[in-house]
Design an enzyme around this catalytic site. Structure first.
Site, mmCIF file in Angstrom:
data_model
loop_
_atom_site.group_PDB
_atom_site.id
_atom_site.type_symbol
_atom_site.label_atom_id
_atom_site.label_comp_id
_atom_site.label_asym_id
_atom_site.label_seq_id
_atom_site.Cartn_x
_atom_site.Cartn_y
_atom_site.Cartn_z
ATOM 1 N N LYS A 120 -27.879 24.113 48.239
ATOM 2 C CA LYS A 120 -28.263 22.934 49.020
ATOM 3 C C LYS A 120 -28.888 23.342 50.342
ATOM 4 O O LYS A 120 -29.656 22.604 50.927
ATOM 5 C CB LYS A 120 -27.015 22.104 49.359
ATOM 6 C CG LYS A 120 -26.372 21.402 48.191
ATOM 7 C CD LYS A 120 -25.134 20.640 48.690
ATOM 8 C CE LYS A 120 -24.020 20.681 47.680
ATOM 9 N NZ LYS A 120 -22.714 20.349 48.197
ATOM 10 N N LYS A 128 -22.647 32.681 55.633
ATOM 11 C CA LYS A 128 -22.935 31.476 56.410
ATOM 12 C C LYS A 128 -22.977 31.789 57.897
ATOM 13 O O LYS A 128 -23.745 31.185 58.637
ATOM 14 C CB LYS A 128 -21.886 30.392 56.127
ATOM 15 C CG LYS A 128 -22.034 29.764 54.741
ATOM 16 C CD LYS A 128 -21.029 28.652 54.558
ATOM 17 C CE LYS A 128 -21.046 28.083 53.159
ATOM 18 N NZ LYS A 128 -20.000 27.091 52.927
ATOM 19 N N LYS A 139 -29.007 32.389 44.473
ATOM 20 C CA LYS A 139 -28.424 31.215 43.804
ATOM 21 C C LYS A 139 -29.078 29.921 44.296
ATOM 22 O O LYS A 139 -29.508 29.847 45.450
ATOM 23 C CB LYS A 139 -26.897 31.256 43.980
ATOM 24 C CG LYS A 139 -26.333 30.357 44.955
ATOM 25 C CD LYS A 139 -24.845 30.449 45.131
ATOM 26 C CE LYS A 139 -24.625 29.882 46.531
ATOM 27 N NZ LYS A 139 -23.346 29.603 46.965
HETATM 28 P P1 TYM Z 1 -19.979 23.182 47.119
HETATM 29 O O1 TYM Z 1 -20.083 21.793 47.576
HETATM 30 O O2 TYM Z 1 -20.760 24.241 47.811
HETATM 31 O O3 TYM Z 1 -20.344 23.311 45.601
HETATM 32 C C1 TYM Z 1 -19.723 22.475 44.661
HETATM 33 C C2 TYM Z 1 -19.553 23.172 43.332
HETATM 34 O O4 TYM Z 1 -20.813 23.603 42.831
HETATM 35 C C3 TYM Z 1 -20.740 24.973 42.475
HETATM 36 N N1 TYM Z 1 -22.063 25.560 42.710
HETATM 37 C C4 TYM Z 1 -22.746 26.214 41.776
HETATM 38 N N2 TYM Z 1 -22.487 26.487 40.486
HETATM 39 C C5 TYM Z 1 -23.430 27.162 39.785
HETATM 40 N N3 TYM Z 1 -24.608 27.562 40.315
HETATM 41 C C6 TYM Z 1 -24.916 27.314 41.603
HETATM 42 N N4 TYM Z 1 -26.082 27.707 42.097
HETATM 43 C C7 TYM Z 1 -23.968 26.607 42.401
HETATM 44 N N5 TYM Z 1 -23.942 26.182 43.685
HETATM 45 C C8 TYM Z 1 -22.768 25.549 43.850
HETATM 46 C C9 TYM Z 1 -19.670 25.549 43.397
HETATM 47 O O5 TYM Z 1 -19.133 26.726 42.867
HETATM 48 C C10 TYM Z 1 -18.672 24.427 43.435
HETATM 49 O O6 TYM Z 1 -17.815 24.467 42.308
HETATM 50 N N6 TYM Z 1 -15.710 25.149 48.649
HETATM 51 C C11 TYM Z 1 -16.262 24.292 47.633
HETATM 52 C C12 TYM Z 1 -15.766 22.866 47.722
HETATM 53 C C13 TYM Z 1 -14.289 22.707 47.691
HETATM 54 C C14 TYM Z 1 -13.461 22.854 46.544
HETATM 55 C C15 TYM Z 1 -12.125 22.544 46.998
HETATM 56 C C16 TYM Z 1 -13.696 23.200 45.233
HETATM 57 C C17 TYM Z 1 -13.495 22.352 48.728
HETATM 58 N N7 TYM Z 1 -12.200 22.233 48.314
HETATM 59 C C18 TYM Z 1 -11.062 22.597 46.125
HETATM 60 C C19 TYM Z 1 -12.606 23.248 44.363
HETATM 61 C C20 TYM Z 1 -11.295 22.955 44.809
HETATM 62 C C21 TYM Z 1 -17.769 24.314 47.805
HETATM 63 O O7 TYM Z 1 -18.287 24.942 48.650
HETATM 64 O O8 TYM Z 1 -18.424 23.533 47.020
#
Ligand code: TYM
Length: 336
Positions: free
Chosen positions: A201, A113, A198
């Site tokens: 967003k 990032k 991957k």
């Molecule tokens: P975020 O918002 O980027 O993504 C949310 C969830 O989606 C999963 N994900 C994917 N899974 C499979 N294939 C993909 N291409 C893909 N893109 C995203 C992510 O692994 C995630 O599970 N840091 C976290 C948010 C967070 C969180 C937490 C998660 C903040 N606090 C506490 C669990 C527990 C994140 O960036 O999510």
């Protein structure tokens, strides 16, 4: 027997896509009755990248509504917005002071990032995984269902918990050391325009992902345009055909068919025959989710009451942990 506790969250940055759904929410829904669940919308994380204050709140409601639309039930889960519970920010500060800087500098997502954001890298981006650790550790979560890209952040969370317990709470550990819950299929859904990257967003091309709220026409267009290869016959196995594996996985998960069935059904197909099958399965899978989403969004009072109940349930646990953490660190307590 008391149920084990699950916590997970998603950032309110843009629309949710199939990666978010298949990597995380789908698994929350499938196993929700087995656990005591806490699902938050992590809006504090969303401001670590440039964001628009005009849309942040609305995006948070959208994500919460999508949790419900995808099948999360308030019977099994508390749904809340991270910034509504100040303990998340406070614990982050306390954990910052036990987390070595080089642990954060080693995080792959930070490095990626930071390159993407160029000169716009703030402290929050570096600190992002500590805030995530605070989210998880506040609730003494046993399991954290996430996609594969979050594995390293989960390992860091475990390291922070163990370090805190070791340094400040040897006799009575304050934090439970959580486990990541990562599925075999769907944990890493790839971009529609490049099977080696991957689905994300933040990809500048909307054609690279299918969003949960995309119209049937748009889904059809995206699948029609998605990258494929020149071979006939589709298989899960071929390592050098990333698009093929990804699209077959999507078809398997969208249709709900077992892997073996999909493997047999698709082994002799060409892309021209396969794409309409994937399109149909995706549209039909998302149809009820989109209908429920519209229903939830028309009743803002209902949504707000769910978030308020969720906040109350979550906050009492979060505050209890925070009090224990502050006691272990030796802080004075007002009025004593
Ligand atoms: P975020 O918002 O980027 O993504 C949310 C969830 O989606 C999963 N994900 C994917 N899974 C499979 N294939 C993909 N291409 C893909 N893109 C995203 C992510 O692994 C995630 O599970 N840091 C976290 C948010 C967070 C969180 C937490 C998660 C903040 N606090 C506490 C669990 C527990 C994140 O960036 O999510």
């Amino acid at each position: 027997m008391t149920k084990k506790r699950v916590l997970s969250g998603i950032q309110p940055t843009g629309n949710l896509h199939l990666g978010n759904y298949l990597g995380s929410i789908r698994n929350w829904v499938e196993h929700q009755q087995d656990y005591e669940n806490y699902f938050c919308v992590v809006d504090l994380h969303a401001i670590t990248a440039p964001h628009d204050p005009q849309t942040l709140a609305e995006n948070s409601y959208t994500i919460a509504a999508l949790y419900l639309a995808c099948g999360i039930s308030v019977e099994h889960a508390s749904i809340f917005i991270q910034s509504h519970i100040p303990a998340h920010s406070e614990l982050t500060w306390l954990l910052n002071c036990v987390t070595p800087l080089n642990w954060l500098q080693d995080m792959i997502q930070f490095k990626e990032k930071a390159i993407k954001q160029g000169e716009n890298v703030n402290m929050g981006l570096l600190d992002y995984p500590v805030l995530m650790a605070a989210d998880i550790l506040l609730y003494q979560a046993d399991k954290v269902p996430v996609g594969e890209d979050q594995k390293q952040h989960l390992e860091l969370t475990r390291d922070i918990a163990a370090r805190f317990n070791h340094q400040f709470a040897k006799k009575n550990p304050v934090f439970k050391v959580p486990q990541a819950l990562i599925q075999t299929d769907g944990a890493r859904i790839m971009s529609l325009t490049d099977g080696t990257r991957k689905m994300s967003k933040s990809d500048s091309s909307d054609l690279s992902r299918i969003n949960l709220l995309d119209s049937p026409e748009l889904i059809q267009k995206k699948i029609k345009k998605c990258k494929t290869d020149l071979e006939r016959g589709l298989t899960f196995e071929s390592i050098d055909r990333p698009e093929c594996r990804n699209l077959l996985t999507l078809y398997m998960l969208m249709s709900g068919k077992p892997k073996e069935t999909v493997a047999i059904e698709c082994q002799d197909l060409g892309w021209g025959q396969f794409k309409p099958l994937l399109t149909e399965a995706t549209i039909e899978h998302l149809r009820p989710i989109q209908a429920k989403y519209q229903a939830v969004m028309t009743d803002r009072t209902y949504l707000e009451s769910i978030l308020s109940d969720g906040k109350n349930q979550a906050e009492s646990i979060a505050n209890r942990t925070l009090t224990e953490v502050k006691a272990a660190l030796g802080f004075s307590v007002p009025g004593t």
